[in-house]
Design a protein around this motif. Structure first.
Motif, short mmCIF file in Angstrom:
data_model
loop_
_atom_site.label_atom_id
_atom_site.label_comp_id
_atom_site.label_asym_id
_atom_site.label_seq_id
_atom_site.Cartn_x
_atom_site.Cartn_y
_atom_site.Cartn_z
N CYS B 72 0.83 -1.20 -0.06
CA CYS B 72 -0.02 0.08 0.09
C CYS B 72 0.89 1.25 -0.02
O CYS B 72 0.55 2.28 -0.72
N ALA B 73 2.08 1.24 0.58
CA ALA B 73 3.21 2.40 0.67
C ALA B 73 3.38 2.60 -0.64
O ALA B 73 3.38 3.85 -1.23
N MET B 74 3.76 1.61 -1.26
CA MET B 74 4.01 1.70 -2.78
C MET B 74 3.06 2.27 -3.58
O MET B 74 3.24 3.45 -4.23
N GLU B 75 1.92 2.00 -3.37
CA GLU B 75 0.71 2.63 -4.19
C GLU B 75 0.45 4.18 -3.71
O GLU B 75 0.12 5.15 -4.50
N TYR B 76 0.64 4.54 -2.48
CA TYR B 76 0.50 5.60 -2.07
C TYR B 76 1.63 6.68 -2.70
O TYR B 76 1.17 7.71 -3.27
N ILE B 77 2.83 6.10 -2.78
CA ILE B 77 3.82 6.86 -3.66
C ILE B 77 3.40 6.94 -5.02
O ILE B 77 3.67 8.20 -5.49
N HIS B 78 2.87 6.19 -5.70
CA HIS B 78 2.51 6.31 -7.20
C HIS B 78 1.58 7.17 -7.27
O HIS B 78 1.49 8.11 -8.20
N ASN B 79 0.61 7.32 -6.34
CA ASN B 79 -0.50 8.20 -6.34
C ASN B 79 -0.27 9.81 -6.06
O ASN B 79 -0.51 10.61 -6.72
N TYR B 80 0.84 9.86 -5.16
CA TYR B 80 1.45 11.19 -4.96
C TYR B 80 1.91 11.68 -6.17
O TYR B 80 1.90 12.80 -6.80
N SER B 81 2.68 10.64 -6.93
CA SER B 81 3.33 11.25 -8.10
C SER B 81 2.40 11.81 -9.02
O SER B 81 2.77 12.48 -10.00
N GLN B 105 -10.61 19.35 -8.93
CA GLN B 105 -11.75 18.98 -7.92
C GLN B 105 -11.52 19.67 -6.67
O GLN B 105 -12.48 20.06 -6.38
N TYR B 106 -10.39 19.86 -6.13
CA TYR B 106 -9.92 20.77 -4.98
C TYR B 106 -9.64 22.06 -5.38
O TYR B 106 -10.18 23.04 -5.93
N SER B 107 -8.19 22.05 -5.10
CA SER B 107 -7.45 23.44 -5.51
C SER B 107 -5.96 22.89 -5.74
O SER B 107 -5.60 21.80 -5.44
N GLU B 108 -5.33 23.77 -6.46
CA GLU B 108 -3.74 23.47 -6.47
C GLU B 108 -3.09 23.47 -5.12
O GLU B 108 -2.22 22.57 -4.89
N SER B 109 -3.31 24.20 -4.17
CA SER B 109 -2.85 24.11 -2.98
C SER B 109 -2.97 22.85 -2.13
O SER B 109 -2.16 22.31 -1.73
N VAL B 110 -4.17 22.29 -2.39
CA VAL B 110 -4.71 21.04 -1.55
C VAL B 110 -3.89 20.01 -2.43
O VAL B 110 -3.41 18.63 -1.82
N ALA B 111 -3.74 20.17 -3.57
CA ALA B 111 -3.15 18.95 -4.45
C ALA B 111 -1.65 18.99 -4.18
O ALA B 111 -0.93 17.85 -4.01
N VAL B 112 -0.91 20.14 -3.90
CA VAL B 112 0.50 19.95 -3.48
C VAL B 112 0.40 19.24 -1.99
O VAL B 112 1.42 18.40 -1.96
N LEU B 113 -0.18 19.64 -1.24
CA LEU B 113 -0.33 19.06 0.38
C LEU B 113 -0.62 17.75 0.19
O LEU B 113 -0.27 16.91 0.83
N THR B 114 -1.85 17.26 -0.69
CA THR B 114 -2.11 15.87 -0.76
C THR B 114 -0.98 15.07 -1.09
O THR B 114 -0.87 13.91 -0.78
#
Lengths: 285, 285
Positions: B72-81, B105-114
């Motif tokens: 799952c950690a691997m998939e979180y990394i893939h999704n952040y990228s 869907q949200y905002s650029e700042s939320v995307a950077v932080l997520t």
């Protein structure tokens, strides 16, 4: 309060040297990313977090060398957060410590990637440290992730952005600052305990002291910003606007005294730690 | 090639469930960040990387449960990228798998932080895993950081951005794709070996197989993009433009056969791994 100055300066110098040497290694990755990361780190700063890690580690009987890589990882995390924080979609700051911020010096895309790079590299530096046991590395990694992640610093940044333009209560401002600033400072102190092999009770206490000190540190930041008419980070609301300057100082002083009382009860030789705690609050820059 | 389909589907389902349950925990942090992260993960995707980790782990005698958090950690990394890659200053993609990308869907700042949140949380999930030894967690953390960091995926993204608008040779395109795509797939395979307690020789071999398969996977991606007239990621240059469609297929097939030869020499029951390798290359989506 100045007697321990040379010891602190030695720690800062040790950190500076290791921050650069870790980034100079080929194993640190693609040269343009390392160059941009070096630009960010060359901007200076107080190196407060890694020095806190080293000072706590020493107070509890550890050698600087043992904790140095973990301390540098902490500073990489702090620097990545500044790079992402300065982005146009975040705080939109063109300058950082008198120089163009990273996205102005390079580009926004390089700033996003360099932040991601430093964040990732922090965890690699801990995993590769030659001086920590496997369990210490796991604890350090967990400590760093919690202090900087979704229960800590990143949560504070998200709260801060949400609060923009709103009237905040002191409790709301406290919550933002505890997450955004104090959680990473608490992690820096806990990290020192991990590197020194402290018990989990002592590590918890270090974390609690770090929250108090980090909170006081942020209040003082707001007061100093107000004195210099600088734009506060948090959409115009800061402690001075809510409490006034005198009451803000009083609040910071109260937190400092609470932390000093806890520091006095720690095992080890805590004089240098008490000295550093006072410096964090009784400062003019 | 369809005999092992149910086994793979079971693994995908297991990963889906755990990806969501890890993000539902209060200890996963600030609710708005968890919600945005869940939006990103709900978009689906093949879960290729975590499934590779589980399949390798099983081939070498490990239980899914042991490797699940690391997968799952691997998939979180893939999704952040993907989240950071879609940002306006990066690839500027408004859509991801048919839905608005996170910053739309949200905002650029939320995307950077997520993105920062998921990246950080990946390392926390590994540190907190209840099924791995301390040394396995350290190895997993190092493997993840190297695969996704400045010697791996982030280097590839930086190379990709630098190459935009330039005429690339096949060797240059190979270098970008090896870093951007293949390094993380290689890390996913090595991670399976780490979780199964494989020797360092076997782990190195898994990494080498992952580079071959990741490379083949990316070539096939380019061919499928070309067939669907989709915009390639890398500034208009892809394998089809350089080699033509037939030669691209031939190159991918050659890499697959090399990887299958290596898989056949691995210890353990590698039938499911060989099956998955073929699926990665012989696919239509």
């Amino acid at each position: 309060m100045t007697t321990l100055e040379p010891a602190l300066q030695t720690k800062i110098d040790t950190v500076e040297k290791r921050l650069q040497s870790l980034l100079s290694m080929d194993t640190a990755g693609y040269a343009p990313l390392r160059e941009a990361a070096r630009y960010a780190l060359d901007g200076g700063g107080k190196r407060l977090r890694p020095v806190l890690t080293l000072v706590v580690n020493e107070a509890l009987g550890g050698q600087d060398e043992t904790a140095l890589d973990a301390a540098c990882a902490m500073e990489y995390i702090h620097n990545y957060s500044l790079i992402h924080d300065d982005l146009p979609c975040m705080d939109d700051d063109d300058f950082r410590r008198g120089r163009p911020s990273l996205h102005k010096q390079y580009s926004e895309s390089v700033a996003v990637l360099t932040g991601d790079y430093l964040l990732t590299y922090a965890f690699e530096v801990i995993a590769q440290s030659a001086t920590l046991s496997a369990q210490q590395k796991v604890d350090a990694s967990r400590c760093l992730a919690q202090g900087s992640g979704g229960v800590g610093m990143i949560a504070g940044q998200a709260m801060d952005l949400e609060a923009e333009g709103q009237d905040l209560s002191v409790a709301q401002l406290d919550a933002i600052h505890l997450h955004k600033t104090a959680c990473l400072i608490a992690a820096a102190m806990e990290l020192g305990g991990i590197c020194a092999g402290a018990s989990s009770e002592v590590r918890q206490e270090l974390h609690a002291i770090g929250l108090l000190l980090g909170h006081a540190f942020q209040i003082v930041d707001d007061v100093l910003d107000d004195e210099q008419d600088a734009q506060p980070d948090n959409g115009g609301v800061n402690y001075v606007a809510l409490l006034g300057r005198d009451e803000s100082w009083t609040a910071a002083e109260k937190l400092l005294q609470e932390s000093l009382a806890k520091i006095a009860k720690l095992p080890g030789n805590t004089a240098i730690l008490a000295d550093l705690a006072e410096r964090l609050v009784h400062r003019t820059v």
